[in-house]
Design a protein around this motif. Structure first.
Motif, PDB file in Angstrom:
ATOM      1  N   THR A 306       0.838  -1.189   0.000  1.00 20.85           N
ATOM      2  CA  THR A 306       0.000   0.000   0.000  1.00 20.85           C
ATOM      3  C   THR A 306       0.881   1.251   0.000  1.00 20.85           C
ATOM      4  N   PRO A 307       0.763   2.138  -0.979  1.00 17.71           N
ATOM      5  CA  PRO A 307       1.637   3.314  -1.013  1.00 17.71           C
ATOM      6  C   PRO A 307       1.319   4.347   0.060  1.00 17.71           C
ATOM      7  N   SER A 308       0.084   4.328   0.581  1.00 21.59           N
ATOM      8  CA  SER A 308      -0.294   5.294   1.625  1.00 21.59           C
ATOM      9  C   SER A 308       0.217   4.817   2.977  1.00 21.59           C
ATOM     10  N   ILE A 309       1.317   5.393   3.425  1.00 19.57           N
ATOM     11  CA  ILE A 309       1.888   5.076   4.728  1.00 19.57           C
ATOM     12  C   ILE A 309       2.109   6.380   5.488  1.00 19.57           C
ATOM     13  N   SER A 310       2.052   6.308   6.820  1.00 17.88           N
ATOM     14  CA  SER A 310       2.143   7.532   7.625  1.00 17.88           C
ATOM     15  C   SER A 310       3.573   7.936   7.955  1.00 17.88           C
ATOM     16  N   ARG A 311       4.556   7.151   7.518  1.00 20.56           N
ATOM     17  CA  ARG A 311       5.940   7.583   7.696  1.00 20.56           C
ATOM     18  C   ARG A 311       6.219   8.830   6.859  1.00 20.56           C
ATOM     19  N   THR A 312       7.098   9.668   7.334  1.00 16.04           N
ATOM     20  CA  THR A 312       7.478  10.848   6.567  1.00 16.04           C
ATOM     21  C   THR A 312       8.284  10.427   5.343  1.00 16.04           C
ATOM     22  N   GLN A 313       7.901  10.945   4.177  1.00 17.19           N
ATOM     23  CA  GLN A 313       8.559  10.596   2.923  1.00 17.19           C
ATOM     24  C   GLN A 313       8.970  11.868   2.173  1.00 17.19           C
ATOM     25  N   SER A 314       9.986  11.723   1.358  1.00 18.72           N
ATOM     26  CA  SER A 314      10.429  12.840   0.521  1.00 18.72           C
ATOM     27  C   SER A 314       9.573  12.912  -0.732  1.00 18.72           C
ATOM     28  N   THR A 315       9.228  14.112  -1.135  1.00 19.02           N
ATOM     29  CA  THR A 315       8.442  14.303  -2.338  1.00 19.02           C
ATOM     30  C   THR A 315       8.749  15.688  -2.910  1.00 19.02           C
ATOM     31  N   VAL A 316       7.881  16.188  -3.771  1.00 19.29           N
ATOM     32  CA  VAL A 316       8.023  17.544  -4.317  1.00 19.29           C
ATOM     33  C   VAL A 316       6.660  18.217  -4.356  1.00 19.29           C
ATOM     34  N   ASP A 317       6.677  19.511  -4.294  1.00 13.23           N
ATOM     35  CA  ASP A 317       5.502  20.307  -4.610  1.00 13.23           C
ATOM     36  C   ASP A 317       5.593  20.570  -6.113  1.00 13.23           C
ATOM     37  N   PHE A 318       4.739  19.881  -6.905  1.00  7.83           N
ATOM     38  CA  PHE A 318       4.907  19.929  -8.359  1.00  7.83           C
ATOM     39  C   PHE A 318       4.305  21.180  -8.994  1.00  7.83           C
ATOM     40  N   GLN A 319       3.721  22.067  -8.207  1.00  6.78           N
ATOM     41  CA  GLN A 319       3.294  23.359  -8.748  1.00  6.78           C
ATOM     42  C   GLN A 319       4.330  24.437  -8.458  1.00  6.78           C
ATOM     43  N   LYS A 320       4.982  24.332  -7.275  1.00  8.17           N
ATOM     44  CA  LYS A 320       6.045  25.288  -6.940  1.00  8.17           C
ATOM     45  C   LYS A 320       7.412  24.789  -7.395  1.00  8.17           C
ATOM     46  N   ASN A 321       7.483  23.487  -7.768  1.00  5.70           N
ATOM     47  CA  ASN A 321       8.739  22.868  -8.193  1.00  5.70           C
ATOM     48  C   ASN A 321       9.832  22.982  -7.127  1.00  5.70           C
ATOM     49  N   VAL A 322       9.454  22.607  -5.899  1.00  2.00           N
ATOM     50  CA  VAL A 322      10.412  22.619  -4.794  1.00  2.00           C
ATOM     51  C   VAL A 322      10.298  21.294  -4.037  1.00  2.00           C
ATOM     52  N   PRO A 323      11.403  20.883  -3.378  1.00  2.00           N
ATOM     53  CA  PRO A 323      11.346  19.662  -2.559  1.00  2.00           C
ATOM     54  C   PRO A 323      10.383  19.850  -1.385  1.00  2.00           C
ATOM     55  N   ALA A 324       9.852  18.730  -0.898  1.00  2.00           N
ATOM     56  CA  ALA A 324       8.931  18.782   0.238  1.00  2.00           C
ATOM     57  C   ALA A 324       8.961  17.450   0.970  1.00  2.00           C
ATOM     58  N   GLU A 325       8.368  17.448   2.140  1.00  2.00           N
ATOM     59  CA  GLU A 325       8.194  16.212   2.888  1.00  2.00           C
ATOM     60  C   GLU A 325       6.710  16.003   3.150  1.00  2.00           C
ATOM     61  N   LEU A 326       6.325  14.730   3.272  1.00  2.11           N
ATOM     62  CA  LEU A 326       4.913  14.419   3.387  1.00  2.11           C
ATOM     63  C   LEU A 326       4.704  13.238   4.322  1.00  2.11           C
ATOM     64  N   SER A 327       3.779  13.382   5.242  1.00  2.00           N
ATOM     65  CA  SER A 327       3.309  12.274   6.073  1.00  2.00           C
ATOM     66  C   SER A 327       1.835  12.094   5.752  1.00  2.00           C
ATOM     67  N   ILE A 328       1.508  10.975   5.129  1.00  2.00           N
ATOM     68  CA  ILE A 328       0.151  10.782   4.620  1.00  2.00           C
ATOM     69  C   ILE A 328      -0.821  10.512   5.763  1.00  2.00           C
ATOM     70  N   LYS A 329      -1.866  11.325   5.810  1.00  2.00           N
ATOM     71  CA  LYS A 329      -2.926  11.136   6.790  1.00  2.00           C
ATOM     72  C   LYS A 329      -4.021  10.270   6.178  1.00  2.00           C
ATOM     73  N   GLY A 330      -5.034   9.988   6.971  1.00  2.00           N
ATOM     74  CA  GLY A 330      -6.150   9.218   6.449  1.00  2.00           C
ATOM     75  C   GLY A 330      -6.139   7.784   6.936  1.00  2.00           C
ATOM     76  N   ARG A 331      -7.036   6.983   6.337  1.00  2.00           N
ATOM     77  CA  ARG A 331      -7.240   5.597   6.777  1.00  2.00           C
ATOM     78  C   ARG A 331      -6.926   4.672   5.620  1.00  2.00           C
ATOM     79  N   HIS A 332      -5.954   3.784   5.821  1.00  2.00           N
ATOM     80  CA  HIS A 332      -5.470   2.985   4.703  1.00  2.00           C
ATOM     81  C   HIS A 332      -5.166   1.551   5.138  1.00  2.00           C
TER      82      HIS A 332
END
Length: 375
Positions: A306-332
């Motif tokens: 399952t790709p939705s995990i609550s661990r912090t992962q590296s990603t990008v903001d693809f509208q601002k074109n900058v690096p970002a971090e993401l911790s996925i919320k929700g129920r998975h």
């Protein structure tokens, strides 16, 4: 979006994960099939979320509302339409995802394809929520096939690196085929299932997820069904299976293991069995040249973690074109394989039904109101 599948038994999926609901239109449903609604509801409950710790805590009844194609419990031949309402949506969990690409999801590619107008809540139309109406369609197809003595069943062959028993590819019987589906945790070896549960729970507690493999069998398909080259049974099954989110690979019969065999080891000798042509072994998975051989049809589908995990992962903001971090919320789901077993069965049933109806093996009007066989 390409949400239609099939030739003579065509399904069209609609809806989004956090919209009003999801549903399916089945075009080409034969008239005269008396439906067993209790059986259909039980089949859909196998996919429904919120049953235990191996699935998402999202609560959905997955109860279909039949809008057309049914009269007095019997199919009319008109398009059969079912609508499944969404009742437990938490759209706020996705408020920050309009420009953050969740690793392993279609957020970025969907943004590119649909110019940013795609619904990102719960994955929108990309969501596994769309497998609920697929299971409805497959439940109908399973009942239709059962009326012709054809049965479809599946089990978790592997999860979190732990193996279940495999189906007997030569002497697969109906009771064994359907046994896993009758259990809360769909395996053949319940001890192996217990170890799988423990491994899935460990991944959940670690804010992670695991993948696995589902093995599916189809018995009762007459020999000589299917077509060569581009429209074989493997082609049709693979085509609809890859419409299930998280499926990353499919193998039939011996599959990838055949790469390590010699021809003398991989070939299945033909024999006579009570006046019927059969094979001693079944490494071909019941299909030769895209056409059924009369042996059990067997395949395995690989599901990614399952790709939705609550661990912090590296990603990008693809509208601002900058690096970002993401911790996925929700129920998975910490492992999608558990609830995907009936989805694989449903997809296989729809594929076989479409093939049989396209070849005239299933008429437009059944000979009297047929009730599905109970195995």
């Amino acid at each position: 979006m390409s949400s239609n599948w099939g030739n003579s038994f065509q399904i069209s999926l609609f809806g989004e994960s956090h919209g009003a609901g999801v549903g399916v239109v089945i075009d080409g449903m034969p008239a005269g099939l008396k439906l067993d609604f209790e059986m259909l509801e039980a089949f859909m409950k196998r996919r429904a979320p919120g049953r235990d710790k191996t699935s998402t805590p999202r609560k959905e009844s997955d109860r279909p509302e039949l809008l057309s194609g049914i009269l007095n419990g019997v199919t009319t031949g008109a398009p059969l339409t079912a609508f499944i309402r969404n009742s437990d949506t938490h759209s706020g969990d996705y408020a920050e995802l309009s420009s953050l690409a969740r690793p392993g999801h279609a957020d970025y590619t969907g943004f590119l394809r649909y110019g940013g107008f795609n619904d990102v809540r719960g994955g929108g139309h990309f969501s596994a929520r769309l497998t609920a109406p697929l299971v409805f369609a497959g439940g109908i197809a399973k009942q239709l096939l059962a009326a012709y003595g054809i049965f479809v069943g599946a089990h978790i062959a592997r999860a979190a690196g732990i193996d279940d028993e495999r189906f007997d590819d030569v002497k697969l019987d109906t009771q064994t085929l359907l046994s896993a589906g009758a259990r809360d945790f769909p395996v053949l070896d319940e001890q192996a299932g217990g170890r799988m549960r423990e491994a899935i729970e460990a991944a959940r507690l670690a804010q992670d997820s695991v993948g696995g493999i589902i093995e599916c069998g189809i018995i009762g398909v007459p020999a000589g069904i299917g077509s060569p080259i581009f429209d074989g049974i493997e082609n049709r099954i693979a085509s609809i299976l890859f419409g299930i989110p998280a499926v990353k690979g499919i193998e039939f019969g011996a599959g990838f293991a055949a790469a390590d065999l010699r021809g003398s080891e991989n070939n299945d000798p033909f024999v006579m069995d009570g006046g019927t042509v059969r094979t001693q072994t079944n490494r071909h998975g019941g299909i030769l040249g895209g056409i059924s051989s009369g042996m059990p049809i067997l395949f395995r589908a690989v599901f990614k973690p399952t790709p939705s995990i609550s661990r912090t992962q590296s990603t990008v903001d693809f509208q601002k074109n900058v690096p970002a971090e993401l911790s996925i919320k929700g129920r998975h789901d910490p492992c999608v394989v558990v609830r995907a077993v009936p989805v694989v069965e449903a997809a296989a049933a729809v594929a076989i039904t479409d093939i049989l109806k396209s070849e005239g093996r299933i008429p437009a009007v059944l000979d009297g109101a047929q009730a599905p066989h109970r195995a």
